[in-house]
Motif scaffolding. Sequence first.
Motif, PDB file in Angstrom:
ATOM      1  N   GLY A   4      -3.483 -14.079   7.373  1.00 44.75           N
ATOM      2  CA  GLY A   4      -4.053 -12.783   6.849  1.00 44.75           C
ATOM      3  C   GLY A   4      -5.580 -12.890   6.200  1.00 44.75           C
ATOM      4  O   GLY A   4      -5.869 -12.483   5.187  1.00 44.75           O
ATOM      5  N   ASP A   5      -6.574 -13.002   7.246  1.00 46.82           N
ATOM      6  CA  ASP A   5      -7.940 -12.772   6.743  1.00 46.82           C
ATOM      7  C   ASP A   5      -8.221 -11.257   6.602  1.00 46.82           C
ATOM      8  O   ASP A   5      -7.530 -10.569   6.942  1.00 46.82           O
ATOM      9  N   THR A   6      -9.605 -10.890   6.117  1.00 45.57           N
ATOM     10  CA  THR A   6      -9.523  -9.602   5.753  1.00 45.57           C
ATOM     11  C   THR A   6      -9.466  -8.588   6.946  1.00 45.57           C
ATOM     12  O   THR A   6      -8.827  -7.411   6.773  1.00 45.57           O
ATOM     13  N   GLY A   7      -9.839  -9.151   8.116  1.00 44.14           N
ATOM     14  CA  GLY A   7      -9.712  -8.100   9.276  1.00 44.14           C
ATOM     15  C   GLY A   7      -8.357  -8.048   9.642  1.00 44.14           C
ATOM     16  O   GLY A   7      -8.136  -7.041  10.351  1.00 44.14           O
ATOM     17  N   ARG A   8      -7.287  -8.787   9.154  1.00 40.23           N
ATOM     18  CA  ARG A   8      -6.111  -8.548   9.619  1.00 40.23           C
ATOM     19  C   ARG A   8      -5.279  -7.998   8.439  1.00 40.23           C
ATOM     20  O   ARG A   8      -3.889  -7.756   8.648  1.00 40.23           O
ATOM     21  N   LEU A   9      -5.490  -7.987   7.360  1.00 41.38           N
ATOM     22  CA  LEU A   9      -4.667  -7.826   6.121  1.00 41.38           C
ATOM     23  C   LEU A   9      -3.986  -6.469   6.334  1.00 41.38           C
ATOM     24  O   LEU A   9      -2.728  -6.388   6.106  1.00 41.38           O
ATOM     25  N   GLU A  10      -4.794  -5.531   6.633  1.00 41.85           N
ATOM     26  CA  GLU A  10      -4.062  -4.089   6.755  1.00 41.85           C
ATOM     27  C   GLU A  10      -3.066  -4.043   7.515  1.00 41.85           C
ATOM     28  O   GLU A  10      -2.006  -3.273   7.285  1.00 41.85           O
ATOM     29  N   ALA A  11      -3.292  -4.826   8.811  1.00 39.97           N
ATOM     30  CA  ALA A  11      -2.139  -4.832   9.857  1.00 39.97           C
ATOM     31  C   ALA A  11      -1.031  -5.367   9.496  1.00 39.97           C
ATOM     32  O   ALA A  11       0.089  -4.705   9.569  1.00 39.97           O
ATOM     33  N   GLY A  12      -1.130  -6.578   8.813  1.00 40.64           N
ATOM     34  CA  GLY A  12       0.095  -7.103   8.302  1.00 40.64           C
ATOM     35  C   GLY A  12       0.579  -6.203   7.025  1.00 40.64           C
ATOM     36  O   GLY A  12       2.000  -6.311   7.103  1.00 40.64           O
ATOM     37  N   ASP A  13      -0.034  -5.622   6.201  1.00 38.25           N
ATOM     38  CA  ASP A  13       0.495  -4.680   5.295  1.00 38.25           C
ATOM     39  C   ASP A  13       1.414  -3.543   6.016  1.00 38.25           C
ATOM     40  O   ASP A  13       2.432  -3.151   5.412  1.00 38.25           O
ATOM     41  N   GLN A  14       0.494  -3.003   6.919  1.00 36.01           N
ATOM     42  CA  GLN A  14       1.321  -1.783   7.535  1.00 36.01           C
ATOM     43  C   GLN A  14       2.654  -2.233   8.351  1.00 36.01           C
ATOM     44  O   GLN A  14       3.482  -1.407   8.182  1.00 36.01           O
ATOM     45  N   ALA A  15       2.665  -3.402   8.710  1.00 39.19           N
ATOM     46  CA  ALA A  15       3.734  -4.089   9.661  1.00 39.19           C
ATOM     47  C   ALA A  15       4.862  -4.118   8.599  1.00 39.19           C
ATOM     48  O   ALA A  15       6.187  -3.598   8.737  1.00 39.19           O
ATOM     49  N   ALA A  16       4.554  -4.821   7.386  1.00 39.44           N
ATOM     50  CA  ALA A  16       5.662  -4.792   6.440  1.00 39.44           C
ATOM     51  C   ALA A  16       6.184  -3.619   5.754  1.00 39.44           C
ATOM     52  O   ALA A  16       7.349  -3.397   5.458  1.00 39.44           O
ATOM     53  N   THR A  17       5.203  -2.571   5.463  1.00 33.78           N
ATOM     54  CA  THR A  17       5.799  -1.226   5.249  1.00 33.78           C
ATOM     55  C   THR A  17       6.729  -0.574   6.203  1.00 33.78           C
ATOM     56  O   THR A  17       7.524   0.096   5.763  1.00 33.78           O
ATOM     57  N   PHE A  18       6.394  -0.552   7.749  1.00 30.56           N
ATOM     58  CA  PHE A  18       7.274  -0.334   8.525  1.00 30.56           C
ATOM     59  C   PHE A  18       8.764  -0.723   8.319  1.00 30.56           C
ATOM     60  O   PHE A  18       9.664  -0.237   8.523  1.00 30.56           O
ATOM     61  N   LEU A  19       8.616  -1.991   8.263  1.00 30.67           N
ATOM     62  CA  LEU A  19       9.876  -2.969   8.108  1.00 30.67           C
ATOM     63  C   LEU A  19      10.914  -2.395   7.116  1.00 30.67           C
ATOM     64  O   LEU A  19      11.889  -2.112   7.201  1.00 30.67           O
ATOM     65  N   MET A  20       9.946  -2.257   6.071  1.00 36.11           N
ATOM     66  CA  MET A  20      10.877  -1.853   4.634  1.00 36.11           C
ATOM     67  C   MET A  20      11.272  -0.347   4.760  1.00 36.11           C
ATOM     68  O   MET A  20      12.419  -0.046   4.640  1.00 36.11           O
ATOM     69  N   ASN A  21      10.407   0.529   5.303  1.00 39.39           N
ATOM     70  CA  ASN A  21      10.853   1.936   5.661  1.00 39.39           C
ATOM     71  C   ASN A  21      11.941   2.047   6.616  1.00 39.39           C
ATOM     72  O   ASN A  21      12.950   2.740   6.415  1.00 39.39           O
ATOM     73  N   TYR A  22      12.025   1.316   7.739  1.00 47.53           N
ATOM     74  CA  TYR A  22      12.896   1.221   8.659  1.00 47.53           C
ATOM     75  C   TYR A  22      14.303   0.860   8.214  1.00 47.53           C
ATOM     76  O   TYR A  22      15.286   1.526   8.552  1.00 47.53           O
ATOM     77  N   GLU A  23      14.204  -0.151   7.392  1.00 51.76           N
ATOM     78  CA  GLU A  23      15.402  -0.906   6.865  1.00 51.76           C
ATOM     79  C   GLU A  23      16.071   0.139   5.674  1.00 51.76           C
ATOM     80  O   GLU A  23      17.308   0.405   5.552  1.00 51.76           O
ATOM     81  N   ALA A  24      15.274   0.971   5.222  1.00 57.58           N
ATOM     82  CA  ALA A  24      15.757   1.996   4.304  1.00 57.58           C
ATOM     83  C   ALA A  24      16.338   3.110   4.940  1.00 57.58           C
ATOM     84  O   ALA A  24      16.762   4.007   4.262  1.00 57.58           O
ATOM     85  N   GLY A  25      16.425   3.068   6.252  1.00 57.48           N
ATOM     86  CA  GLY A  25      16.958   4.183   6.901  1.00 57.48           C
ATOM     87  C   GLY A  25      16.175   5.526   7.363  1.00 57.48           C
ATOM     88  O   GLY A  25      16.466   6.426   7.704  1.00 57.48           O
ATOM     89  N   LEU A  26      14.634   5.045   7.152  1.00 61.28           N
ATOM     90  CA  LEU A  26      13.799   6.408   7.286  1.00 61.28           C
ATOM     91  C   LEU A  26      13.628   6.155   8.881  1.00 61.28           C
ATOM     92  O   LEU A  26      13.855   5.073   9.919  1.00 61.28           O
ATOM     93  N   LYS A  27      12.636   7.109   9.278  1.00 60.71           N
ATOM     94  CA  LYS A  27      12.277   6.832  10.818  1.00 60.71           C
ATOM     95  C   LYS A  27      10.809   6.919  10.659  1.00 60.71           C
ATOM     96  O   LYS A  27      10.137   7.820  11.094  1.00 60.71           O
ATOM     97  N   PRO A  28      10.222   5.685  10.299  1.00 60.89           N
ATOM     98  CA  PRO A  28       8.739   5.744  10.234  1.00 60.89           C
ATOM     99  C   PRO A  28       8.047   5.576  11.739  1.00 60.89           C
ATOM    100  O   PRO A  28       8.796   5.212  12.694  1.00 60.89           O
ATOM    101  N   LYS A  29       6.719   6.162  11.871  1.00 63.16           N
ATOM    102  CA  LYS A  29       5.986   5.944  13.171  1.00 63.16           C
ATOM    103  C   LYS A  29       5.762   4.387  13.303  1.00 63.16           C
ATOM    104  O   LYS A  29       5.802   3.538  12.371  1.00 63.16           O
TER     105      LYS A  29
END
Length: 309
Positions: free
Chosen positions: A136-161
């Motif tokens: 997770g260096d600076t250039g990849r941190l946002e991508a990792g965070d966005q991926a984690a957010t997707f996983l949390m939202n999807y598991e919560a039953g939402l329909k994230p992009k």
Amino acid sequence: MEKINRTLKRLASSEDFQKRYQQQRADILKHPDIIAFLAKHQDEVNQALIDKSMTKLYEYTQQSKNCDRCPSLEECINYMKGYHPELVLTRNSIDLVYKRCPKKIMADEKKKNQKLIKSLYVPRDILEATFEDFEGDTGRLEAGDQAATFLMNYEAGLKPKGLYLYGKFGVGKSYLLGAIANELAKKQISSMIVYVPELLREMKSAIGDSTLNDKLEALKKEQILMLDDIGAEAVSSWTRDEILGPVLQFRMLEKLPTFFTSNFDFQGLEHHLTYSQRGEEEKMKARRIMERIRSLSEPVKVDGPNRRH
């Protein structure tokens, strides 16, 4: 047989044997698990029952419990590899039952999870990717965070992009897809990772093949679809308009999460899709594809050094 019995009796009655037996018996009864088990069943256990069960208690003490003495599943020291003993009380004795150990459970889960990740033309290292190994260096941190957010939202039953991961060659875009797929598999959610240039080549060769429609339907309806390296393919009007178009249209209408990786940003991919192999310029058709991709995914730039060198 009588001579053997006499020999065994003589050995059993020898002072040295008795000393060793008593020491071994004392060691067995000092084992913390056996102390806890006997305390739990103190109203049901007597000395005669303990004496009768000494062989089983010894068997228990010689094995690893909860993998505490096994470096790996392959190096399991137990009588049944991948299974550890549990003490149980039967009517007449203390006995053992064998259940899967933690390492065996993890190995079985991994095998089951791998079956949930369907893939076409994707390298093994991508299929084995994990977030732990995603640097997770600076250039990849946002991508990792966005991926984690997707996983949390999807598991919560939402329909994230899904995510549209773009950036230079070798920065870890495909690896991140694999890590997301493996996290989904742990939650028993199936996904499919597809290397787009090979997929489109296969689709072309399947024209007139009875499997073409089945393949298209699978892409349309897969719970979570990941299209790796879109933009690396040679564009033809047919693959763009008859393969990508219908798949993305269906998934957009059904709000089915779709991920992309590309060396192009949105503007660059639209330019790429505009010109077919024949040199035809088809701006409107390219724009339609891009509208679907924008509707299905959030763009995230992945940056950093090329990790494939």
